[in-house]
Design an enzyme around this catalytic site. Structure first.
Site: not given
Ligand code: ATP
Length: 590
Positions: A282, A287, A333, A374, A450, A456
């Site tokens: 992650k 994004r 990302e 990804f 979601r 995650k």
């Molecule tokens: P957090 O605050 O926990 O980072 P978030 O609000 O950023 O959460 P989430 O959708 O909960 O967003 O977490 C996923 C985010 O992590 C994605 O939106 C993306 O930007 C990022 N990300 C990083 N690596 C990856 C991956 N390998 N696959 C998918 N998403 C990834």
């Protein structure tokens, strides 16, 4: 509750117009006052169901589907990034000019009422009473055209033109209309209508569901259509003609990215996504949804659908040179790294590139990014959202020529073995990344939701994305800076305070996360001043880390963050991305 039943639908001359002209005619005839009465009714209730019905009743009246944008205080679809760019100072000048008084008088009234919409309503009302100046009725089409024109005017030389357009609207507006024109121009309608309520109203109006189950089913369909198009006009039209199934992805037009819930631990991750599963780093970047459209033009969008193509020319190059395909939509990302040590850096280091419109070359050198891909959602004229993740990833592998520090695929293992996942997790953290994503191999791509197709895994997750809604001036050696920030979460269309945060920023001038820079940003957004505190337009999203959450009557959300600290500015996120009261409540109850 059926409001506004008696509104005339302006089809009186139906018989004498041919079809095309009739449609145009209908577009032109709707009075803006009808919309303002709806705004007013929406503002007068906090109940979601009532709001939905009020909106549904209004939808029944509109003939020009573009009117739906105005219900969210916008004049274009969400993916269109054009902004009005009207500051409070300019808005004050517009009211002053329309009424024929000085800016100072308007400012006084603003201090008293705290809302420029109300100020416009009051001052224009008083003036119109005196002069009995009532011109023709204002039409929605005219308001829409003028506001759209404002978004096309850029640069300092255009200020007067913008002012004239607003003043002109004020001249033909009733006091209530002036109130909502002002708020629309300032992108702050204050009617408490979030996207969820608008979606429900579209369902109620277009499908007239007869049971809760039926309503739920349509809500899902409409939401899905919206997440693919990000255009309420299209979704509204197709819902009403029952042709939602014709909605297709279009490279070049952004869609809502798939989002991911959190898993408690590795076992929980397997439970949600099944086994074997794919585990990926992650990455701690931001994004990017990259589109290559039918004409071969590459466009980069953030998850809030903001186009950042100009800010990241190197990504355009990497994609053009290293990704095979005439058209596609790929998901990934952008991750910062140190050009000397080649080590990944935290998101905060590259965040300033997102909004930067000048000095791009030097920013590119100082804050290089690697594009980590990804997922793939569309390729060579074909939507892949129904295709299993495993196959989408295979395709991605086939069409991307990997070049480290430019463009790579996310590091991935496929396993059912918890021990292997643990080792991989350690590796990710060792490389400064946030943790792991666990992904179901057979899952489709679900724009916007979601849903648990992937989850995650992060070691510690005590943070929320929140919006700054107010601030307080510092004292002592921090005098002259705004140093304490009121942060809010959301509940439907409302923003509710959840705490004050004053740590996490640096005293260093020039640093993005310094008191100095934050003060400049907040002053531009100031809407109200009261002694040492100010209120600001809710535009700045921050990630706030905290130690604990308590129930509290001090804040409107009913909760207070303990020991909060600002971790990062999130220019890649918008109001839609901030935490909801329900999410906060869930954390407290867990
Ligand atoms: P957090 O605050 O926990 O980072 P978030 O609000 O950023 O959460 P989430 O959708 O909960 O967003 O977490 C996923 C985010 O992590 C994605 O939106 C993306 O930007 C990022 N990300 C990083 N690596 C990856 C991956 N390998 N696959 C998918 N998403 C990834």
């Amino acid at each position: 509750m059926r409001l506004f039943k008696c509104w005339e639908t302006a089809i009186t001359s139906e018989k004498i117009f041919n079809k095309t002209y009739k449609l145009d005619f209908l577009n032109y005839v709707m009075d803006y006052s009808k919309l303002c009465e709806t705004y007013h009714a929406l503002e007068s209730t906090t109940k979601g169901l009532e709001k939905t019905q009020i909106l549904a009743d209004f939808l029944e009246l509109i003939k020009n589907p573009e009117t739906i944008y105005l219900l969210q205080g916008k004049v274009f679809a969400e993916f269109n990034n054009r902004e009005m760019g009207i500051s409070h100072q300019l808005a004050i000048r517009a009211i002053a000019r329309a009424v024929g008084i000085g800016d100072k008088e308007v400012l006084e009234s603003f201090k008293e009422l705290g809302d420029l919409g109300k100020v416009a309503e009051k001052l224009l009302g008083e003036q119109k009473k005196q002069t009995a100046l009532f011109t023709q009725k204002l039409k929605i089409e005219k308001v829409m055209n003028s506001l759209r024109r404002i978004t096309t005017l850029e640069g300092t030389g255009t200020v007067d033109l913008k002012l004239n357009l607003i003043v002109d609207l004020f001249h033909s507006a009733s006091p209530l209309e002036a109130k909502y024109i002002m708020r629309t121009v300032l992108s702050d309608l204050k009617i408490g209508v979030g996207a969820g309520i608008l979606r429900d109203a579209v369902v109620v109006h277009c499908f007239k569901p007869e049971s809760i189950e039926e309503k739920k089913e349509y809500v899902l369909k409409v939401q899905e259509a919206y997440d693919k198009t990000t255009d309420w006009r299209e979704v509204f039209e197709k819902s009403c003609s029952d042709t939602l199934n014709t909605i297709e992805l279009k490279p070049g037009r952004p869609l809502k990215v798939m989002l991911f819930p959190k898993a408690a631990n590795i076992t929980d991750a397997f439970r949600i996504v099944g086994e074997p599963a794919a585990f990926e780093y992650k990455y701690d970047g931001f994004r990017v949804m990259i589109n290559k459209d039918e004409k071969g033009k590459v466009k980069i969008f953030t998850r809030r659908l903001e186009e950042v193509t100009v800010q990241f020319p190197e990504i355009v190059d990497y994609v053009t040179n290293n990704v095979n395909g005439k058209n596609f939509i790929i998901d990934g990302e952008a991750v910062g790294f140190d050009s000397e040590t080649k080590k990944y850096t935290a998101f905060q280091a590259i965040s300033q590139r997102i909004r930067r419109k000048y000095g791009i070359e030097s920013m590119m050198k100082r804050f290089p990014v690697e594009l980590v891909l990804f997922d793939i959602i569309y390729h060579e004229g074909r939507s892949l959202i129904e295709v299993a993740f495993e196959q989408r990833r295979e395709l991605l592998k086939k069409i991307v020529k990997v070049e480290p520090y430019k463009i790579i695929l996310s590091k991935q293992i496929i396993t059912s073995d918890e021990r292997r996942v643990n080792e991989f997790y350690e590796l990710a953290l060792g490389e400064n990344q946030e943790g792991l994503m666990a992904k179901s191999l057979s899952a489709p791509y679900k724009p916007g939701s979601r849903i648990g197709h992937a989850v995650k895994l992060k070691p510690e997750d005590n943070d929320f994305d929140l919006v700054i809604t107010g601030a307080e001036w510092g004292t002592g050696k921090r005098a002259g800076w705004l140093t304490s920030y009121n942060v809010s979460c959301k509940n439907n269309g409302d923003l509710l305070e959840i705490g004050k945060v004053s740590t996490g920023l640096k005293e260093l001038e020039g640093d993005e996360l310094s008191y100095n820079e934050m003060t400049k940003k907040l002053q531009e957004l100031e809407t109200h001043e009261d002694g040492r505190t100010i209120k600001v337009q809710p535009k700045i999203i921050v990630t706030v880390q905290y130690q604990d959450i308590q129930k509290s009557t001090n804040y409107a959300s009913g909760f207070a963050l303990r020991f909060p600290r600002i971790k990062a500015l999130r220019p890649d996120r918008g109001i839609d991305d901030i935490a909801t009261v329900d999410e906060v409540r869930k954390e407290v109850e867990e």
